[in-house]
Design a protein around this motif. Structure first.
Motif, PDB file in Angstrom:
ATOM      1  N   LEU A 150       3.540   4.192  -3.341  1.00 13.52           N
ATOM      2  CA  LEU A 150       2.577   3.730  -4.345  1.00 13.52           C
ATOM      3  C   LEU A 150       1.358   4.644  -4.344  1.00 13.52           C
ATOM      4  N   ILE A 151       0.890   4.984  -3.142  1.00 16.02           N
ATOM      5  CA  ILE A 151      -0.273   5.883  -3.036  1.00 16.02           C
ATOM      6  C   ILE A 151       0.046   7.236  -3.673  1.00 16.02           C
ATOM      7  N   LEU A 152       1.234   7.755  -3.343  1.00 16.88           N
ATOM      8  CA  LEU A 152       1.631   9.061  -3.868  1.00 16.88           C
ATOM      9  C   LEU A 152       1.642   9.043  -5.397  1.00 16.88           C
ATOM     10  N   LEU A 153       2.233   7.972  -5.956  1.00 22.79           N
ATOM     11  CA  LEU A 153       2.383   7.900  -7.403  1.00 22.79           C
ATOM     12  C   LEU A 153       1.043   7.631  -8.104  1.00 22.79           C
ATOM     13  N   PHE A 154       0.366   6.541  -7.706  1.00 24.51           N
ATOM     14  CA  PHE A 154      -0.800   6.099  -8.472  1.00 24.51           C
ATOM     15  C   PHE A 154      -2.105   6.762  -8.057  1.00 24.51           C
ATOM     16  N   ALA A 155      -2.164   7.280  -6.842  1.00 24.17           N
ATOM     17  CA  ALA A 155      -3.427   7.889  -6.412  1.00 24.17           C
ATOM     18  C   ALA A 155      -3.338   9.408  -6.407  1.00 24.17           C
ATOM     19  N   VAL A 156      -2.284   9.948  -5.758  1.00 25.36           N
ATOM     20  CA  VAL A 156      -2.226  11.408  -5.607  1.00 25.36           C
ATOM     21  C   VAL A 156      -1.795  12.087  -6.908  1.00 25.36           C
ATOM     22  N   TRP A 157      -0.752  11.557  -7.544  1.00 25.09           N
ATOM     23  CA  TRP A 157      -0.232  12.220  -8.735  1.00 25.09           C
ATOM     24  C   TRP A 157      -0.941  11.804 -10.020  1.00 25.09           C
ATOM     25  N   LEU A 158      -1.141  10.480 -10.203  1.00 28.51           N
ATOM     26  CA  LEU A 158      -1.711  10.012 -11.466  1.00 28.51           C
ATOM     27  C   LEU A 158      -3.231   9.834 -11.420  1.00 28.51           C
ATOM     28  N   HIS A 159      -3.810   9.787 -10.206  1.00 25.40           N
ATOM     29  CA  HIS A 159      -5.259   9.588 -10.039  1.00 25.40           C
ATOM     30  C   HIS A 159      -5.756   8.318 -10.725  1.00 25.40           C
ATOM     31  N   TRP A 160      -4.953   7.274 -10.747  1.00 25.41           N
ATOM     32  CA  TRP A 160      -5.369   6.039 -11.403  1.00 25.41           C
ATOM     33  C   TRP A 160      -6.116   5.104 -10.459  1.00 25.41           C
ATOM     34  N   PHE A 179     -11.844  -9.584  -5.805  1.00 18.41           N
ATOM     35  CA  PHE A 179     -11.133  -9.770  -7.070  1.00 18.41           C
ATOM     36  C   PHE A 179     -12.043 -10.074  -8.259  1.00 18.41           C
ATOM     37  N   LEU A 180     -13.359 -10.166  -8.011  1.00 13.87           N
ATOM     38  CA  LEU A 180     -14.251 -10.482  -9.119  1.00 13.87           C
ATOM     39  C   LEU A 180     -14.922  -9.259  -9.731  1.00 13.87           C
ATOM     40  N   SER A 181     -14.709  -8.094  -9.135  1.00 11.41           N
ATOM     41  CA  SER A 181     -15.278  -6.892  -9.745  1.00 11.41           C
ATOM     42  C   SER A 181     -14.154  -5.956 -10.142  1.00 11.41           C
ATOM     43  N   LEU A 182     -14.397  -5.150 -11.164  1.00 10.44           N
ATOM     44  CA  LEU A 182     -13.361  -4.244 -11.654  1.00 10.44           C
ATOM     45  C   LEU A 182     -12.961  -3.259 -10.560  1.00 10.44           C
ATOM     46  N   ASP A 183     -13.991  -2.736  -9.852  1.00 10.44           N
ATOM     47  CA  ASP A 183     -13.720  -1.786  -8.782  1.00 10.44           C
ATOM     48  C   ASP A 183     -12.885  -2.451  -7.682  1.00 10.44           C
ATOM     49  N   GLY A 184     -13.234  -3.702  -7.358  1.00 12.89           N
ATOM     50  CA  GLY A 184     -12.484  -4.446  -6.348  1.00 12.89           C
ATOM     51  C   GLY A 184     -11.041  -4.644  -6.769  1.00 12.89           C
ATOM     52  N   LEU A 185     -10.831  -4.970  -8.041  1.00 13.98           N
ATOM     53  CA  LEU A 185      -9.471  -5.187  -8.545  1.00 13.98           C
ATOM     54  C   LEU A 185      -8.647  -3.904  -8.442  1.00 13.98           C
ATOM     55  N   ARG A 186      -9.312  -2.781  -8.749  1.00 16.33           N
ATOM     56  CA  ARG A 186      -8.598  -1.507  -8.650  1.00 16.33           C
ATOM     57  C   ARG A 186      -8.174  -1.227  -7.204  1.00 16.33           C
ATOM     58  N   HIS A 187      -9.020  -1.642  -6.258  1.00 16.93           N
ATOM     59  CA  HIS A 187      -8.664  -1.465  -4.855  1.00 16.93           C
ATOM     60  C   HIS A 187      -7.578  -2.447  -4.427  1.00 16.93           C
ATOM     61  N   LEU A 188      -7.578  -3.612  -5.048  1.00 12.45           N
ATOM     62  CA  LEU A 188      -6.621  -4.656  -4.669  1.00 12.45           C
ATOM     63  C   LEU A 188      -5.217  -4.374  -5.183  1.00 12.45           C
ATOM     64  N   ALA A 189      -5.117  -3.699  -6.334  1.00 10.55           N
ATOM     65  CA  ALA A 189      -3.839  -3.615  -7.051  1.00 10.55           C
ATOM     66  C   ALA A 189      -2.680  -3.177  -6.159  1.00 10.55           C
ATOM     67  N   MET A 190      -2.788  -2.016  -5.533  1.00  4.37           N
ATOM     68  CA  MET A 190      -1.662  -1.509  -4.748  1.00  4.37           C
ATOM     69  C   MET A 190      -1.340  -2.358  -3.517  1.00  4.37           C
ATOM     70  N   PRO A 191      -2.338  -2.728  -2.695  1.00  6.68           N
ATOM     71  CA  PRO A 191      -1.990  -3.567  -1.541  1.00  6.68           C
ATOM     72  C   PRO A 191      -1.330  -4.876  -1.957  1.00  6.68           C
ATOM     73  N   VAL A 192      -1.835  -5.492  -3.030  1.00  8.22           N
ATOM     74  CA  VAL A 192      -1.269  -6.774  -3.454  1.00  8.22           C
ATOM     75  C   VAL A 192       0.185  -6.594  -3.894  1.00  8.22           C
ATOM     76  N   ILE A 193       0.444  -5.559  -4.697  1.00  2.00           N
ATOM     77  CA  ILE A 193       1.820  -5.320  -5.145  1.00  2.00           C
ATOM     78  C   ILE A 193       2.721  -5.044  -3.936  1.00  2.00           C
ATOM     79  N   ASN A 194       2.224  -4.219  -3.039  1.00  6.44           N
ATOM     80  CA  ASN A 194       3.015  -3.859  -1.873  1.00  6.44           C
ATOM     81  C   ASN A 194       3.409  -5.081  -1.054  1.00  6.44           C
TER      82      ASN A 194
END
Lengths: 325, 307
Positions: A150-160, A179-194
């Protein structure tokens, strides 16, 4: 009901005692407890003082009682590395872990139950077979590798998405949440999916097999014969009946996820109690490891008790007086 | 704490999704299921690669003299100074990834199989003993089983290894500790069903000893369910080993398993040197996925035969 709760409480206390004995033996009697409990950088004089202060010159049973007495008062030792009470250290990192675990369970149920229902009701469809095989794949992906991909795809390659940390947190009742801030949600996305993927697979399979079995039951046949619309049969009859085991599993999985989030927290540098455990193991910070195990056992005992009670309330067929063997 | 016995301990033990056929189980049916065939082929290929190919690998990744740090972190397809082609690139120490994966696969397989064999033997014996003796023996044994099943495997293994240190033998011990109880529960269940049958009564009336009945009659007739569970459990044993090695409490750095190879690549992931982590991980996933798929299909076939 009273007898049942009392019985379960006694059992729970027995489990806690058993774990405390195992942990005590592991830390205090295997190997040299002085080396394990006294900071290796201490001088000879400090060492002797510690041996006396910790009561290591006393008989084993007395040492255990002291350990137990302190534990009951919430004193499970002081961290060598942080110099803080170990238990407090863990408790301050708990909200981060609980946020991750709760969101994962919500995501897994919201996605898994509808998919599972579809698969169970259309078990011959090609899509259903694909989902069922896919669920085995989802369960087969090792959590640490999946996280790295997930890190490789969304952070290293896509920079999302960002790769580590909690991001911006907002305080609710004194607890920081992401989960109440946009920045927090962006940080949460990958760990939560994982963390959610294996549970998603579990919920899909449970819902599907439940829905499939429910379809053949008499109450569904009767509703159909009565002319009830299919949508209503699914919602009112099938879903309600298969929800009981799903809720129970979710309860049990909540505890498992707290343990499994250790891996996800390590990969995404999420500052929760799981990451603290791993760091403490590396740093040989035994009091923190002991406290973590005792706390997790306590949590498990409570979760199991709660699940048993909820189950009993949800399903009237469960006899509360039943002998729990 | 007693985990609910009516709930599946993991997704693969959830009742199968196939309408129960009335026909008996034949190996021929495997051929008719393309997904099983694919999984079996993948499994055989991975097993063969892990067990045989390390002999043919172009490097011995445990032998520091057989590779050069000069070749470190080369992308896939590059050639070394000696003219070797690194089809999957090299790691941070200049190891050929193909060779490292083949050797790592062997370590992962070895740990998974040995741990499963021990856990199986212990669990089956405990389950059988509980079913045959009943009463207090059974209650005590099964309470112990419940106790072990009540905690998440990763946590027990992690804390255990933190206490006893890393090493191939210690990882095996940790996996046995967290897995034996699964077999004990399944074995007791099927032995209890089997024990009520007439041939056991006949054997008892003939005055055979308990031990003889246990091992000559009950064991062969009730072991099938535990064997089916074993296929899925090997997969979870391998996952557990990989995870523990990734977390740094598993196999030693001198004998890297697939999990450790993936971990070694973690630091280089951010700079886009993906191959160090990606390829060992793919080998691991193919191994675990094919084992789980075969286990799932076997269980479907097995459940169909029983009903």
């Amino acid at each position: 009901m009273g007898t049942f709760i009392f019985q379960r409480l006694l059992q729970s206390i027995a489990v806690l005692l058993a774990v405390s004995i195992v942990m005590f033996l592991a830390v205090y009697t295997v190997g040299n407890p002085v080396e394990l409990l006294v900071n290796p950088e201490a001088t000879e004089l400090e060492r002797e003082a510690m041996v006396h202060a910790l009561g290591l010159d006393q008989p084993v049973w007395l040492q255990y009682l002291t350990f137990l007495g302190n534990a009951v008062q919430g004193d499970l030792g002081t961290s060598f590395v942080h110099g803080e009470p170990a238990l407090r250290l863990i408790v301050t990192r708990m909200p981060a872990t609980l946020e991750l675990v709760t969101l994962s369970l919500i995501v897994a149920s919201l996605v898994g139950i509808p998919i599972g229902l579809y698969v169970g009701l259309n078990s011959d469809a090609t899509a259903s077979r694909a989902v069922m095989t896919g669920s085995i794949l989802g369960y087969s992906l090792p959590s640490f590798w999946k996280g790295m991909m997930l890190i490789l795809l969304f952070a290293v390659w896509l920079h999302w998405l960002p790769t580590s940390g909690r991001g911006e947190t907002v305080s609710i009742l004194g607890f920081p949440v992401s989960f109440l801030s946009l920045d927090g949600l962006r940080h949460l996305a990958m760990p939560v999916i994982n963390l959610a993927v294996p549970n998603l697979a579990l919920i899909i399979r449970l819902t599907a097999s439940g829905a499939m079995e429910a379809q053949t039951q008499d109450y569904v046949k009767f509703a159909r014969a009565k002319g009830v619309r299919r949508k209503r049969i699914v919602r009112r009859h099938i879903l309600r009946n298969i929800l009981i085991p799903i809720v129970t599993v979710l309860g049990i999985e909540f505890g498992n996820l707290i343990a499994f989030s250790t891996i996800t927290e390590t990969v995404f540098a999420w500052p929760g109690m799981g990451k603290l455990l791993i760091t403490s193991i590396y740093q040989l910070d035994r009091p923190v490891v002991v406290s973590y195990v005792m706390l997790i056992t306590f949590l498990f005992v409570i979760i199991n008790l709660a699940v048993d009670l909820i189950y009993a309330v949800l399903d009237p067929r469960v006899k509360l007086m039943e002998k729990t063997a | 704490m007693s985990p609910r016995k009516d709930l599946p301990p993991d997704p693969l033990l959830v009742p199968p999704m196939v309408k129960t056929p009335r026909r008996a189980f034949h190996l021929a049916r495997i051929k008719r299921r393309p997904s099983l065939k694919g999984a079996l082929i993948a499994l055989v290929v991975v097993l063969a690669a892990g067990l045989l190919l390390p002999l043919l690998a172009q490097q011995n990744p445990y032998d520091l003299t057989s590779f050069s740090v000069m070749d470190n972190r080369l992308p896939p397809g590059e050639t070394s100074l000696d003219g070797l082609t690194y089809w999957l690139g090299t790691d941070s120490q200049g190891r050929d990834m193909v060779s490292a994966i083949l050797y790592g696969l062997r370590v992962s397989l070895m740990v998974g199989l040995v741990a499963t064999a021990f856990a199986f033997a212990i669990g089956v014996s405990v389950g059988l003993t509980a079913a045959v003796f009943g009463g207090k023996v059974e209650a005590a044994l099964m309470r112990m089983v419940d106790f072990f099943l009540g905690f998440p495997s990763i946590l027990v293994a992690l804390v255990l290894l933190a206490a006893i240190g890393r090493g191939v033998d210690k990882v095996i011990i940790a996996i046995v500790v967290v897995q034996w109880a699964h077999y004990a529960r399944v074995m007791r269940g099927s032995a209890l069903v089997e024990r009520r049958k007439e041939y056991i009564e006949a054997a008892e009336n003939l005055g055979y000893s308990k031990l003889r009945i246990m091992f000559r009659h009950l064991l062969p007739n009730s072991i099938a369910a535990a064997l089916v569970v074993a296929t899925v459990r090997i997969a979870s044993a391998i996952t557990l080993e990989a995870t523990l090695s990734f977390l740094g409490v598993g196999v030693p750095v001198t004998q890297p398993s697939l999990g450790l190879l993936v971990a070694n690549g973690f630091d280089f992931l951010m700079s886009g040197e993906y191959w160090i982590s990606v390829y060992p991980g793919i080998a691991l996933v193919v191994l675990i996925f094919s084992l789980n798929l075969v286990g799932d299909r076997l269980r479907v076939a097995f459940d169909a035969r029983r009903s």
